[in-house]
Design a protein around this motif. Structure first.
Motif, PDB file in Angstrom:
ATOM      1  N   ALA A  38      -3.778  11.151   0.808  1.00  0.00           N
ATOM      2  CA  ALA A  38      -4.729  10.274   1.507  1.00  0.00           C
ATOM      3  C   ALA A  38      -4.810   8.907   0.842  1.00  0.00           C
ATOM      4  O   ALA A  38      -4.935   7.874   1.516  1.00  0.00           O
ATOM      5  N   GLN A  39      -4.737   8.866  -0.470  1.00  0.00           N
ATOM      6  CA  GLN A  39      -4.903   7.608  -1.203  1.00  0.00           C
ATOM      7  C   GLN A  39      -3.607   6.821  -1.228  1.00  0.00           C
ATOM      8  O   GLN A  39      -2.539   7.344  -1.563  1.00  0.00           O
ATOM      9  N   THR A  40      -3.676   5.546  -0.854  1.00  0.00           N
ATOM     10  CA  THR A  40      -2.518   4.663  -0.941  1.00  0.00           C
ATOM     11  C   THR A  40      -2.619   3.838  -2.218  1.00  0.00           C
ATOM     12  O   THR A  40      -3.560   3.971  -2.997  1.00  0.00           O
ATOM     13  N   ARG A  41      -1.649   2.937  -2.427  1.00  0.00           N
ATOM     14  CA  ARG A  41      -1.677   2.077  -3.605  1.00  0.00           C
ATOM     15  C   ARG A  41      -2.604   0.879  -3.421  1.00  0.00           C
ATOM     16  O   ARG A  41      -2.796   0.113  -4.379  1.00  0.00           O
ATOM     17  N   ALA A  42      -3.148   0.714  -2.233  1.00  0.00           N
ATOM     18  CA  ALA A  42      -4.115  -0.363  -1.992  1.00  0.00           C
ATOM     19  C   ALA A  42      -5.514   0.236  -2.077  1.00  0.00           C
ATOM     20  O   ALA A  42      -5.901   1.016  -1.206  1.00  0.00           O
ATOM     21  N   PRO A  43      -6.288  -0.070  -3.110  1.00  0.00           N
ATOM     22  CA  PRO A  43      -7.629   0.494  -3.235  1.00  0.00           C
ATOM     23  C   PRO A  43      -8.459   0.200  -1.980  1.00  0.00           C
ATOM     24  O   PRO A  43      -8.529  -0.945  -1.527  1.00  0.00           O
ATOM     25  N   ALA A  94       0.817  -1.211   0.000  1.00  0.00           N
ATOM     26  CA  ALA A  94       0.000   0.000   0.000  1.00  0.00           C
ATOM     27  C   ALA A  94       0.850   1.258   0.000  1.00  0.00           C
ATOM     28  O   ALA A  94       0.448   2.292  -0.546  1.00  0.00           O
ATOM     29  N   ALA A  95       2.018   1.201   0.626  1.00  0.00           N
ATOM     30  CA  ALA A  95       2.886   2.380   0.710  1.00  0.00           C
ATOM     31  C   ALA A  95       4.337   1.943   0.730  1.00  0.00           C
ATOM     32  O   ALA A  95       5.006   1.982   1.757  1.00  0.00           O
ATOM     33  N   PRO A  96       4.861   1.510  -0.411  1.00  0.00           N
ATOM     34  CA  PRO A  96       6.249   1.035  -0.445  1.00  0.00           C
ATOM     35  C   PRO A  96       7.271   2.115  -0.112  1.00  0.00           C
ATOM     36  O   PRO A  96       8.415   1.798   0.211  1.00  0.00           O
ATOM     37  N   ASP A  97       6.856   3.379  -0.180  1.00  0.00           N
ATOM     38  CA  ASP A  97       7.770   4.479   0.125  1.00  0.00           C
ATOM     39  C   ASP A  97       7.566   5.037   1.524  1.00  0.00           C
ATOM     40  O   ASP A  97       8.003   6.148   1.831  1.00  0.00           O
ATOM     41  N   ARG A  98       6.934   4.280   2.397  1.00  0.00           N
ATOM     42  CA  ARG A  98       6.572   4.785   3.715  1.00  0.00           C
ATOM     43  C   ARG A  98       7.792   5.148   4.573  1.00  0.00           C
ATOM     44  O   ARG A  98       7.663   5.899   5.545  1.00  0.00           O
ATOM     45  N   ALA A  99       8.972   4.645   4.235  1.00  0.00           N
ATOM     46  CA  ALA A  99      10.166   4.977   5.014  1.00  0.00           C
ATOM     47  C   ALA A  99      10.439   6.482   5.004  1.00  0.00           C
ATOM     48  O   ALA A  99      11.012   7.022   5.959  1.00  0.00           O
ATOM     49  N   VAL A 148     -12.181   6.596   0.346  1.00  0.00           N
ATOM     50  CA  VAL A 148     -12.905   5.345   0.603  1.00  0.00           C
ATOM     51  C   VAL A 148     -14.251   5.337  -0.107  1.00  0.00           C
ATOM     52  O   VAL A 148     -14.660   4.322  -0.697  1.00  0.00           O
ATOM     53  N   LEU A 149     -14.954   6.459  -0.066  1.00  0.00           N
ATOM     54  CA  LEU A 149     -16.260   6.522  -0.716  1.00  0.00           C
ATOM     55  C   LEU A 149     -16.140   6.308  -2.220  1.00  0.00           C
ATOM     56  O   LEU A 149     -16.975   5.630  -2.831  1.00  0.00           O
ATOM     57  N   ALA A 150     -15.099   6.864  -2.831  1.00  0.00           N
ATOM     58  CA  ALA A 150     -14.898   6.646  -4.266  1.00  0.00           C
ATOM     59  C   ALA A 150     -14.633   5.171  -4.551  1.00  0.00           C
ATOM     60  O   ALA A 150     -15.138   4.617  -5.533  1.00  0.00           O
ATOM     61  N   LEU A 203      -7.835   1.601   1.023  1.00  0.00           N
ATOM     62  CA  LEU A 203      -7.068   1.943   2.225  1.00  0.00           C
ATOM     63  C   LEU A 203      -6.590   3.382   2.102  1.00  0.00           C
ATOM     64  O   LEU A 203      -5.839   3.723   1.174  1.00  0.00           O
ATOM     65  N   ALA A 204      -7.037   4.226   3.026  1.00  0.00           N
ATOM     66  CA  ALA A 204      -6.709   5.648   2.979  1.00  0.00           C
ATOM     67  C   ALA A 204      -6.010   6.072   4.264  1.00  0.00           C
ATOM     68  O   ALA A 204      -6.243   5.501   5.334  1.00  0.00           O
ATOM     69  N   LEU A 205      -5.175   7.092   4.145  1.00  0.00           N
ATOM     70  CA  LEU A 205      -4.451   7.648   5.284  1.00  0.00           C
ATOM     71  C   LEU A 205      -5.095   8.953   5.719  1.00  0.00           C
ATOM     72  O   LEU A 205      -5.535   9.756   4.887  1.00  0.00           O
ATOM     73  N   ALA A 206      -5.137   9.168   7.027  1.00  0.00           N
ATOM     74  CA  ALA A 206      -5.652  10.418   7.570  1.00  0.00           C
ATOM     75  C   ALA A 206      -4.762  10.853   8.724  1.00  0.00           C
ATOM     76  O   ALA A 206      -4.091  10.042   9.353  1.00  0.00           O
TER      77      ALA A 206
END
Length: 475
Positions: free
Chosen positions: A398-403, A279-284, A434-436, A405-408
């Motif tokens: 907010a949008q991750t690469r995993a449809p 979902a977030a390979p660049d999270r580091a 998420v709604l989309a 799953l959103a960040l807030a």
């Protein structure tokens, strides 16, 4: 627990805003919070007869999405907003000066009387400050180039000498961004000064809670969410989120559920541990956001020592001081808020209390003879992320690469500082992602939040959202 629906992980303002927005769109919501109550960093605790807030959260009239959320929670009557921007400025041995706007003039002319009459600066410095304010209106907060420059460097390039920076710009910048101008992003500073002070005559009117934060946010949010049919689980710590054939498995101490979508509304260190790799390979890179501390010194006097509700200090250790005496309370309860508090974070509580009792006595003569009932220190090592030059490149959308799953959280890329307004705005963005994904559209309700109007910083004290650290020390 019944599977399906949306799982919101984190019960701070971002998680609360997301959950309300998802419920308004007709979705089933489960909100999970590790703490015993909702509210995130905006919570309260009891100490003797006092209810103590974590940090001195204030907001501005233009904080529209946050104020809409208060209306939605039914707690807007527990906060008061000024009829015009006015900040008392205190100096040792000098007369108090009130920095105030003139709302009868259109923006940005409404600030001219305040700047031209600002006694802590010489006349030439005041004129230079007016020119810098005019130039700041031309800085675009969303320009990546502006984010790479420090506010302090920009001020120096626009004719602001050291006394002007210390006595005017730093007064607001440090409180708003939890960083002094030379360590603050120009883009975030422009967002603060333009939206809060320069673009609208009434934007900077200061709002203050008149009730403990737990009665303003967490308690009302719990009641509303449960009334609307949401499942609210506190004291439950999520330890893992993984994708599973288009859905999400959320597990941890006392929780195991399957969700159609997830909003991850926790601080960036926790989010980096919980978000699935894909979902977030660049999270580091989120680690670059770091943390900036805030320290608060609390003093409960036997009798009143000032009639001011709040004030800022110049040439004194007291950055900002707030009267938090509860209605009907005895004596007077003052809280000194110290932003960008790296230098005092590890100082012993006894030494801090001694320093700030002396500083308050210099500002308020009545405090020299007043008996102190109680004095203590609270520290928030991770009050905000470091809002320094280049920080926006580390803030994820907010949008991750995993449809689904959103960040807030106020640390995500809202374009706004790490504030209550930023947290609410991030929650709305995550809910819309998420709604989309679920094929829904946001449902607007009175006070639901997405007004699209300008808003600004609330700094002046504690800022983080979600699982922060807070320590209380008795002297």
């Amino acid at each position: 627990m019944t599977d399906g629906g949306v799982c919101v992980v984190g019960g701070g303002l971002a998680g609360i805003a997301s959950a309300v927005r998802l419920l308004d769109a007709g979705h089933r919501v489960t909100l999970v919070e590790a703490r015993p109550a909702l509210g995130g960093a905006t919570y309260s605790f009891r100490r003797g007869e006092l209810t103590v807030d974590t940090g001195q959260h204030v907001f501005l009239r233009c904080y529209q999405q946050y104020r809409d959320l208060l209306v939605r929670l039914g707690s807007a009557d527990r906060a008061a907003v000024q009829d015009g921007f006015a900040v008392p400025i205190l100096r040792v041995g000098g007369r108090p000066h009130v920095l105030a706007s003139n709302r009868r003039l259109p923006a940005p002319a409404h600030l001219l009387p305040a700047l031209l009459g600002y006694r802590p600066l010489r006349v030439g410095q005041r004129l230079a400050a007016v020119r810098a304010a005019a130039a700041l209106r031309r800085v675009e907060p969303d320009d990546p180039a502006a984010d790479r420059v420090s506010f302090g460097a920009w001020l120096a390039a626009h004719g602001q000498d050291a006394p002007t920076v210390a006595r005017l710009w730093e007064l607001i910048c440090t409180a708003a961004l939890n960083a002094p101008p030379d360590r603050a992003s120009l883009a975030l500073a422009a967002r603060v000064f333009r939206t809060g002070l320069l673009d609208r005559a009434d934007a900077a009117d200061i709002g203050r809670p008149t009730a403990p934060l737990s009665e303003l946010h967490g308690g009302p949010a719990t009641a509303l969410l449960r009334q609307r049919g949401a499942t609210v689980r506190t004291g439950v710590r999520v330890q893992r989120i993984r994708t599973d054939q288009g859905r999400f498995q959320v597990s941890g101490d006392g929780i195991e559920l399957t969700a159609d979508a997830v909003v991850l509304a926790v601080p960036h260190p926790q989010a980096a541990r919980l978000v699935p790799d894909e979902a977030a390979p660049d999270r580091a890179r989120w680690a670059r956001l770091g943390a900036a501390p805030i320290v608060n010194v609390h003093v409960h006097y036997q009798q009143r020592v000032t009639d001011l509700e709040f004030a800022a200090g110049l040439d004194t250790p007291v950055q900002w001081v707030f009267d938090r005496t509860p209605p009907g309370g005895s004596g007077q309860y003052l809280v000194v808020s110290i932003s960008a508090a790296e230098q005092v974070l590890t100082v012993r509580a006894s030494e801090l209390v001694r320093t700030y009792l002396n500083a308050l006595a210099e500002l308020f003569p009545a405090a020299r003879q007043a008996r102190v009932r109680d004095a203590f220190v609270t520290r928030e090592p991770r009050a905000t992320f470091r809002q320094e030059p280049g920080s926006r490149s580390a803030r994820p959308p907010a949008q991750t690469r995993a449809p689904g799953l959103a960040l807030a959280g106020a640390w995500t890329d809202t374009g706004w500082p790490d504030t209550m307004e930023g947290a609410v705005r991030s929650g709305h963005r995550a809910a819309d992602v998420v709604l989309a994904h679920l094929g829904s559209t946001p449902t607007e309700t009175p006070g639901a939040g997405m007004t699209g109007r300008g808003e600004v910083i609330e700094r002046l004290g504690c800022r983080g959202h979600g699982d922060d650290e807070r320590s209380e020390e008795t002297v």
